[in-house]
Enzyme design. Structure first.
Site, PDB file in Angstrom:
ATOM      1  CD  GLU A 134      -7.788  -5.011  -6.031  1.00  0.00           C
ATOM      2  OE1 GLU A 134      -8.552  -4.093  -5.678  1.00  0.00           O
ATOM      3  OE2 GLU A 134      -6.972  -5.561  -5.268  1.00  0.00           O
ATOM      4  CE  LYS A 157      -3.715  -2.620   0.721  1.00  0.00           C
ATOM      5  NZ  LYS A 157      -4.820  -2.780  -0.235  1.00  0.00           N
ATOM      6  CG  HIS A 159      -7.309  -9.994  -6.245  1.00  0.00           C
ATOM      7  ND1 HIS A 159      -8.585  -9.489  -6.356  1.00  0.00           N
ATOM      8  CD2 HIS A 159      -6.783  -9.436  -5.122  1.00  0.00           C
ATOM      9  CE1 HIS A 159      -8.811  -8.656  -5.351  1.00  0.00           C
ATOM     10  NE2 HIS A 159      -7.740  -8.616  -4.584  1.00  0.00           N
ATOM     11  NE  ARG A 160     -12.855 -12.795  -2.534  1.00  0.00           N
ATOM     12  CZ  ARG A 160     -13.719 -13.161  -1.597  1.00  0.00           C
ATOM     13  NH1 ARG A 160     -14.587 -14.137  -1.836  1.00  0.00           N
ATOM     14  NH2 ARG A 160     -13.729 -12.559  -0.427  1.00  0.00           N
ATOM     15  CG  HIS A 208      -7.596 -12.677  -2.501  1.00  0.00           C
ATOM     16  ND1 HIS A 208      -7.220 -11.639  -1.686  1.00  0.00           N
ATOM     17  CD2 HIS A 208      -6.546 -12.878  -3.341  1.00  0.00           C
ATOM     18  CE1 HIS A 208      -6.006 -11.222  -2.025  1.00  0.00           C
ATOM     19  NE2 HIS A 208      -5.586 -11.967  -3.033  1.00  0.00           N
TER      20      HIS A 208
END
Length: 457
Positions: free
Chosen positions: A204, A175, A294-295, A327
């Site tokens: 993502e 981040k 990743h979803r 995830h």
């Protein structure tokens, strides 16, 4: 117009809307071991009987159309049609029903999640007779499962590659997710891996933006993980997001990751698409890369309780399409997720054989035969005080991923990683000694913090 060619409106073929239940509602049907079975939550329009609604779903997702057509006589409708074979009311919901539909295996292309979804959910969700429709579960027969490669490597091969056993793996999403330069991004990766994490991760939507092009990010992240490996003696990884605007570009990024020698790449499987995901999974198996999934966009599809597709179906589709991680919610973090339901689809990701259990939302017994398992990733609003619950809920075969829970540490990124690693090791040791993580979790973290200033901060 001559008399021979003149046609009157009252003469000839008369098209008309037919009742689907006459052909597609078959309550006496005995399902076959090779059938794909679906459980739909059906909300019919007022005045539409549940049998008609269920039959309409079976028809429109298999061989049917709104009327009789001449070419019906050129095929064996009885062999190829979907069948609504059972309907039951949803407890507590007056106008909702679970319609069970069986599809013959010959309706589907081998090894294609894309074709399976196009058939089963591609058109029927816009059907007029239905106020709402949700696909709750699928039973994939072993005969169809065996046409898929599935995850590139699976849980045991990943542990062997990483030389990490007996505990969950630890990760962190870097981040802020957007805006960092590649060099500063790589610095954050190094600090987290040096502090004790196993993985760091692209978010993502980190692809190849003007502030950080993908090639620069890949190079600086590879430098960071090699430096952290040399200093810790542990194998490290960073999920390099290979998702791109075209399959060709995605493949180019995966090839470059392999050339750098990193262990893992990443893909957004719903926004990227099942065809792209399956292609990437095949490349990863052939070239020794792990694949993190990743979803992103899943809640658009699965969050509504009466319309869409439940995540357990998307999880099954991912296991077939291919991915080593996905995830799966947290139960205890910032994202929605009920414990029993989450444990149900976590088992569907990891286990070889899962029995029907309606209390956990599992409508069908699922036999994955030899298809490798997928590691569930717990991610979203979690921190060290969640560690006991996460360790208990997800067990060893999981990835616990802390973004703000690592980078938000008051002393910086590396101390945040240290705090997470100490908390995890303390929870695993306490569990192995027979302590109750659910009841004693906070005490375990407090005891560990006496020996770790980073955890105590």
């Amino acid at each position: 117009m001559s008399p021979q060619t003149e046609t009157k409106a009252s003469v000839g073929f008369k098209a008309g809307v037919k009742e689907y239940k006459l052909t597609y509602y078959t309550p006496d049907y005995e399902t076959k071991d090779t059938d794909i079975l679906a459980a739909f939550r059906v909300t019919p329009q007022p005045g539409v009987p549940p049998e008609e609604a269920g039959a309409a779903v079976a028809a429109e997702s298999s061989t049917g159309t709104w009327t009789t057509v001449w070419t019906d006589g050129l095929t064996s409708l009885d062999r190829y049609k979907g069948r609504c074979y059972h309907i039951e009311p949803v407890p507590g919901e007056e106008s909702q029903f679970i319609a069970y539909v069986a599809y013959p295996l010959d309706l589907f292309e081998e090894g294609s999640v894309t074709n399976m979804f196009t058939s089963i959910v591609g058109n029927v969700f816009g059907f007029k007779a239905l106020r709402a429709l949700r696909l709750e579960d699928l039973r994939i027969p072993p005969a169809y499962v065996k046409t898929f490669q599935g995850p590139p490597h699976g849980i045991q091969v990943e542990r062997d590659k990483l030389n990490k056993y007996g505990r969950p793996l630890l990760g962190c999403t870097i981040k802020p997710k957007l805006g960092l330069s590649a060099k500063n991004y790589g610095r954050a990766v190094y600090e987290c891996l040096r502090g004790g994490l196993d993985f760091t991760k692209d978010d993502e939507n980190v692809n190849s933006q003007p502030f950080m092009r993908w090639r620069d990010r890949f190079v600086f992240c590879a430098e960071a993980l090699y430096k952290a490996q040399a200093e810790t003696g542990e194998i490290k990884g960073h999920y390099l997001n290979a998702t791109a605007g075209t399959c060709e570009e995605m493949n180019k990024r995966a090839v470059f990751a392999r050339e750098l020698g990193v262990p893992i790449v990443m893909h957004d499987y719903l926004t990227g698409g099942f065809t792209a995901n399956t292609s990437l999974a095949h490349y990863c198996r052939d070239n020794g890369l792990l694949l993190h999934i990743h979803r992103a966009m899943h809640a658009v599809i699965d969050r509504q309780k009466n319309h869409g597709i439940h995540f357990r179906v998307l999880a099954k589709a991912l296991r077939m399409s291919g991915g080593d991680h996905i995830h799966a919610g947290t139960v205890v973090g910032k994202l929605e997720g009920e414990r029993d339901i989450t444990s149900g689809f976590v088992d569907l990701l990891r286990d070889d054989f899962v029995k029907k259990d309606r209390s956990r939302g599992i409508y069908f017994t699922q036999d994955w035969v030899s298809l490798p398992g997928v590691l569930p990733v717990a991610s979203g609003g979690i921190h060290v005080w969640h560690m006991p619950a996460l360790t208990e809920i997800f067990g060893d075969d999981s990835v616990l991923q802390f973004g703000g829970g690592t980078l938000g540490h008051p002393w910086g990124n590396a101390p945040g990683a240290v705090a997470n690693r100490v908390a995890l090791e303390a929870c695993v040791q306490a569990r192995n000694e027979g302590r109750d993580l659910a009841r004693e979790g906070n005490d375990i973290i407090r005891e560990a913090s006496k020996w770790s200033p980073e955890l105590a901060a």
